[in-house]
Write an enzyme that holds these catalytic residues in place. Structure first.
Site, PDB file in Angstrom:
ATOM      1  CE  LYS A 120      45.747  -0.466  23.431  1.00  0.00           C
ATOM      2  NZ  LYS A 120      46.605  -0.007  22.102  1.00  0.00           N
ATOM      3  CD  GLU A 174      48.019 -17.740  22.832  1.00  0.00           C
ATOM      4  OE1 GLU A 174      49.254 -18.068  23.107  1.00  0.00           O
ATOM      5  OE2 GLU A 174      47.116 -18.502  23.219  1.00  0.00           O
ATOM      6  CB  CYS A 221      54.944 -14.358  18.311  1.00  0.00           C
ATOM      7  SG  CYS A 221      53.765 -15.163  17.660  1.00  0.00           S
ATOM      8  CD  GLU A 275      59.371 -11.727  21.290  1.00  0.00           C
ATOM      9  OE1 GLU A 275      58.735 -10.800  21.890  1.00  0.00           O
ATOM     10  OE2 GLU A 275      58.594 -12.363  20.425  1.00  0.00           O
TER      11      GLU A 275
HETATM   12  P1  NAD Z   1      53.105  -5.018  22.776  1.00  0.00           P
HETATM   13  O1  NAD Z   1      53.121  -6.038  24.113  1.00  0.00           O
HETATM   14  O2  NAD Z   1      54.004  -3.756  22.758  1.00  0.00           O
HETATM   15  O3  NAD Z   1      51.535  -4.452  22.499  1.00  0.00           O
HETATM   16  C1  NAD Z   1      50.505  -5.227  22.297  1.00  0.00           C
HETATM   17  C2  NAD Z   1      49.134  -4.372  22.719  1.00  0.00           C
HETATM   18  O4  NAD Z   1      49.455  -4.202  24.378  1.00  0.00           O
HETATM   19  C3  NAD Z   1      49.147  -3.298  22.168  1.00  0.00           C
HETATM   20  O5  NAD Z   1      47.869  -3.086  21.670  1.00  0.00           O
HETATM   21  C4  NAD Z   1      49.573  -2.105  22.885  1.00  0.00           C
HETATM   22  O6  NAD Z   1      49.155  -0.760  23.069  1.00  0.00           O
HETATM   23  C5  NAD Z   1      49.002  -2.756  24.487  1.00  0.00           C
HETATM   24  N1  NAD Z   1      49.545  -2.250  25.614  1.00  0.00           N
HETATM   25  C6  NAD Z   1      50.930  -1.722  25.800  1.00  0.00           C
HETATM   26  N2  NAD Z   1      51.242  -1.362  26.882  1.00  0.00           N
HETATM   27  C7  NAD Z   1      49.982  -1.768  27.717  1.00  0.00           C
HETATM   28  C8  NAD Z   1      49.533  -1.711  29.133  1.00  0.00           C
HETATM   29  N3  NAD Z   1      50.406  -1.326  29.997  1.00  0.00           N
HETATM   30  N4  NAD Z   1      48.307  -2.072  29.387  1.00  0.00           N
HETATM   31  C9  NAD Z   1      47.473  -2.613  28.464  1.00  0.00           C
HETATM   32  N5  NAD Z   1      47.707  -2.581  27.089  1.00  0.00           N
HETATM   33  C10 NAD Z   1      49.232  -2.288  26.858  1.00  0.00           C
HETATM   34  O7  NAD Z   1      53.256  -6.060  21.595  1.00  0.00           O
HETATM   35  P2  NAD Z   1      53.614  -5.533  20.098  1.00  0.00           P
HETATM   36  O8  NAD Z   1      54.875  -4.848  19.795  1.00  0.00           O
HETATM   37  O9  NAD Z   1      52.131  -5.005  19.423  1.00  0.00           O
HETATM   38  O10 NAD Z   1      53.572  -6.992  19.317  1.00  0.00           O
HETATM   39  C11 NAD Z   1      54.821  -7.818  19.533  1.00  0.00           C
HETATM   40  C12 NAD Z   1      54.642  -8.686  20.402  1.00  0.00           C
HETATM   41  O11 NAD Z   1      53.402  -9.478  20.470  1.00  0.00           O
HETATM   42  C13 NAD Z   1      55.930  -9.862  20.426  1.00  0.00           C
HETATM   43  O12 NAD Z   1      56.486 -10.067  21.852  1.00  0.00           O
HETATM   44  C14 NAD Z   1      55.212 -10.992  19.989  1.00  0.00           C
HETATM   45  O13 NAD Z   1      56.012 -12.083  20.169  1.00  0.00           O
HETATM   46  C15 NAD Z   1      53.849 -11.092  20.475  1.00  0.00           C
HETATM   47  N6  NAD Z   1      52.994 -11.944  19.727  1.00  0.00           N
HETATM   48  C16 NAD Z   1      52.566 -12.888  20.436  1.00  0.00           C
HETATM   49  C17 NAD Z   1      51.985 -13.843  19.553  1.00  0.00           C
HETATM   50  C18 NAD Z   1      51.370 -15.347  20.105  1.00  0.00           C
HETATM   51  O14 NAD Z   1      50.463 -15.758  19.507  1.00  0.00           O
HETATM   52  N7  NAD Z   1      52.101 -15.822  21.168  1.00  0.00           N
HETATM   53  C19 NAD Z   1      51.389 -13.540  18.132  1.00  0.00           C
HETATM   54  C20 NAD Z   1      51.630 -12.182  17.772  1.00  0.00           C
HETATM   55  C21 NAD Z   1      52.503 -11.349  18.424  1.00  0.00           C
END
Ligand code: NAD
Length: 529
Positions: free
Chosen positions: A215, A292, A326, A426
Site C-alpha cells: 500500500k 521506521e 525524516c 516534526e
Molecule cells: P504518513 O504516516 O502520513 O503515511 C505513511 C503511510 O501510512 C501512507 O501510505 C499512508 O497512507 C499510510 N497510513 C496512514 N494512516 C494509516 C492507518 N491508519 N493505517 C495504515 N496505514 C496508514 O507519512 P508520510 O507523510 O507519507 O511520510 C512522512 C513521514 O514518514 C514523516 O514522519 C517522516 O519522518 C517519516 N519517514 C521516516 C523514515 C525513516 O526511515 N525513519 C523515512 C521516510 C519517512
C-alpha cells in the site's frame, strides 16, 4: 578493533557523470525523460491483485506538486474487500514462494535492479513530476532503490537463506537451525522516498520468502505501479506481490487489521506507526511491526567548527527536498559566542537558494507535496512570528514566474525556546530553529532531550569533542563535519538507515546487515537417526 565488511559498490549516478565530466549527458537524458513522461500522464490505474488488474467503483486523482494543473493520473481505491482479495492471493502464493531457493528469489530481485538501472532516467523523471523532487534528489532515490535490491540479494545469497547445520549435539540427534518467513507482509510506504523506501521494504519482505500486499502513499501511486511493472517483467509469480492503492484509513487500516497479515513493514509518521503497533497488540497479533518513523534531527555547531562547512551543511540538511526528509536538520544548537555570525551567514546563504520547479536544473528548494503540508507551513510560520523571530522565509510563494504549485520559502527562526513545540515536533517543511548553547554538554543534553532519535550532526574540529559526542549522542545515524548535509543522505551498507527511541521500532536498520532477519522467525529442527 572492528571487523571489515566486504565492500558494496553503491549506485552513484550523478556523481559518476560528474566524475566523468559528462554532466551535460545527465541533464539531457533527464530532460528527455521528463518530456516523455509528461506525454504519458493522466491515465487511469487499477489495483493489481494476483497478477491481474482489478478496477473498483471508487478512485482518487493525484496532481503534480510543482504544477497542480497537471494530473498525474486517477487511481482505484481498494477498501477492506479488495484488501481481503489481495491477502488471500498472497496467502495462496506464499508456500511455493518460500519453497523457492533463496538465490532464485535473489536473482529475480537482481533482474529488477538491472531493469531499474536501464530505466533510471524514466524513474527519476516520474519522481520529479509525481512527488516534486529535483533531478539530483530524484536520481538519488532511484540509486538507493537499486542498492536495496542488489544489497539484499547479495546478503540472502551469502547467508544461503540463513540455514545452519548444527551437527549432532548429542549422539543420534541431528540438528538444523534456520530462519523462515512469517508468511504475508503488509508493506505501507511514505510519499517522501516513494521509490527507494517502497522498494527496500518490499524487497526485504519478498527476498526472505514472504509474500506482500503493498500500500503506497496516496500521493505517489504512479511510481508504485512502475515498480509492479518491473517485478512482473522480471517474472514474479502471481499473488506474490499485490498492489492496493488508497488512503490510510480506507486501505492501510484494513491491511494492518487483517488476521492473515503476519507482519507489517512501515515507514512513515510516528503517529501512524505507533497506531499500527497498538493495533497489533490490541488484536493479539504476534508478528513484527518493522517501522521506521519520524525525526527532529539536532545539529551542534561548536566554536571549534569550520563555519563554512557548518553553514552549508545545516542549510542543505534543512532545505533539500523542502525539508521533507525524516533526516532533515530541524534544530541547531550553536555555541553562544558564534551564534550571531553563524546565523547571519545561514540567513544570507538561505536567501540565495533557488525555489523552483522540480524539473528545472537550477532549483534547490522544491515544492511541498500537498495542500495539507502548505497549511502546516503557514500555521507554524505564524506561530514562529508570534513566539519567536523569523529571520528569513515564512511565506508561501505566489510568483507569476512559477506554475500553480506548492512553493514555500525556506525558513530560519530564532528566539524559540528549546521546549517549544516548534523545536520538538516534526513538521516536514523547510523550517529550522537556531538555539544558543553554552557548550558541548548543553548541546548534547538538548539534542538528546527529544522523543526522537533518528539523525544527528556535529560540526567541530576538536577531536575530544567529536569523541564525546559520538559516545553520548542518542541517534541512529550520526554525522560529523558533513558539509554536503549535516544530517541527510545515507548509503546502503555503509550508512544503514534507522532510528532510536520513537524514530523506529526495532533498532535494526534498512540497508544494514541485520535488516533481513527481521522478516523471518527461527526454527530449530531435530531429527533422531
Ligand atoms: P504518513 O504516516 O502520513 O503515511 C505513511 C503511510 O501510512 C501512507 O501510505 C499512508 O497512507 C499510510 N497510513 C496512514 N494512516 C494509516 C492507518 N491508519 N493505517 C495504515 N496505514 C496508514 O507519512 P508520510 O507523510 O507519507 O511520510 C512522512 C513521514 O514518514 C514523516 O514522519 C517522516 O519522518 C517519516 N519517514 C521516516 C523514515 C525513516 O526511515 N525513519 C523515512 C521516510 C519517512
Amino acid at each position: 578493533m572492528s571487523m571489515e565488511a566486504s565492500q558494496y559498490d553503491n549506485e552513484l549516478t550523478y556523481q559518476t557523470y560528474r566524475e566523468n565530466d559528462d554532466l551535460e549527458a545527465f541533464h539531457e537524458a533527464y530532460d528527455g525523460a521528463v518530456q516523455s513522461i509528461k506525454a504519458d500522464l493522466g491515465e487511469s490505474y487499477p489495483l493489481r491483485i494476483d497478477g491481474k488488474p482489478v478496477t473498483t467503483d471508487r478512485s482518487f486523482s493525484v496532481d503534480s506538486p510543482g504544477d497542480t494543473t497537471r494530473q498525474i493520473g486517477t487511481f482505484a481505491v481498494g477498501d477492506s474487500s479488495e484488501v481481503d482479495d489481495a491477502v488471500a492471493a498472497a496467502t495462496a502464493a506464499q508456500p511455493a514462494w518460500e519453497a523457492m531457493d533463496p538465490s532464485s528469489r535473489a536473482e529475480l530481485c537482481t533482474r529488477v535492479a538491472d531493469q531499474l538501472r536501464d530505466r533510471k532516467f524514466e524513474f527519476a523523471a516520474t519522481l520529479s513530476l509525481e512527488n516534486g523532487k529535483t533531478r539530483i534528489e530524484a536520481m538519488a532515490d532511484v540509486d538507493e532503490a537499486i542498492d536495496f535490491l542488489e544489497f539484499y540479494s547479495r546478503e540472502i545469497t551469502a547467508a544461503d537463506g540463513y540455514r545452519f547445520d548444527t551437527g549432532e549435539p548429542t549422539p543420534g540427534q541431528h540438528t538444523t537451525n534456520l530462519l523462515r518467513p512469517y508468511g504475508v507482509f503488509g508493506v505501507i510506504s511514505p510519499f517522501n522516498f516513494p521509490l527507494a523506501i517502497l522498494v527496500g521494504m518490499t524487497t526485504g519482505a519478498l527476498i526472505t520468502g514472504n509474500t506482500v500486499v503493498l500500500k503506497p502513499a496516496e500521493a505517489t501511486p504512479l511510481v508504485a505501479h512502475k515498480v509492479m511493472d518491473l517485478f512482473e517483467e522480471a517474472g514474479i509469480p502471481d499473488g506474490v506481490l499485490n498492489l492496493v492503492t488508497g488512503d490510510g484509513p480506507t486501505t492501510g487500516q484494513p491491511l494492518v487489521e487483517h488476521e492473515a497479515v503476519d507482519g507489517i513493514a512501515f515507514t512513515g509518521s510516528r503517529a501512524v506507526g505507533v497506531g499500527i503497533e497498538r493495533t497489533f497488540q490490541e488484536l493479539g497479533k504476534r508478528g513484527p511491526v518493522i517501522a521506521e518513523l519520524g525525526g527532529k534531527n539536532p545539529v551542534i555547531v561548536s566554536d571549534e567548527a569550520d563555519l563554512d562547512a557548518a553553514v552549508n551543511g545545516v542549510m542543505k540538511g534543512a532545505f533539500s527536498f523542502a525539508g521533507q526528509k525524516c533526516s532533515a536538520t530541524s534544530r541547531v544548537y550553536v555555541y553562544e559566542n558564534i551564534v550571531d555570525s553563524f546565523t547571519d551567514r545561514l540567513v544570507e546563504e538561505t536567501e540565495n537558494l533557488v525555489v523552483g520547479q522540480p524539473t528545472d536544473r537550477e532549483t534547490f528548494v522544491s515544492p511541498l507535496i500537498d495542500d495539507e503540508a502548505v497549511d502546516r507551513y503557514r500555521e507554524i510560520s505564524t506561530q514562529a512570528r508570534s513566539d519567536g523571530t523569523v529571520l528569513t522565509g515564512g511565506s508561501v510563494i505566489s510568483d507569476s514566474d512559477l506554475p500553480d504549485g506548492r512553493y514555500v520559502e525556506p525558513t530560519v527562526v530564532t528566539e524559540i525556546p528549546h521546549e517549544h513545540s516548534l523545536a520538538r515536533e516534526e513538521h516536514f517543511v523547510p523550517f529550522v530553529t537556531i538555539h544558543p548553547v553554552s557548550g558541548l554538554d548543553a548541546g548534547i543534553e538538548k539534542s538528546n532531550d527529544s522523543e526522537f532519535g533518528l539523525c544527528a550532526g556535529l560540526f567541530s574540529e576538536d577531536e575530544s569533542e567529536i569523541e564525546q559526542w559520538f559516545d553520548e549522542i542518542e541517534a541512529g545515524m550520526c554525522y560529523v563535519n558533513r558539509k554536503q548535509s549535516a544530517t541527510t543522505g545515507a548509503l546502503v551498507q555503509a550508512q544503514p538507515f534507522g532510528g532510536w527511541k520513537f524514530s523506529g521500532t526495532t533498532g535494526k536498520f534498512a540497508g544494514g546487515y541485520w535488516y533481513l532477519q527481521q522478516f523471518m522467525r527461527e526454527q530449530s529442527r531435530t531429527r533422531v537417526r
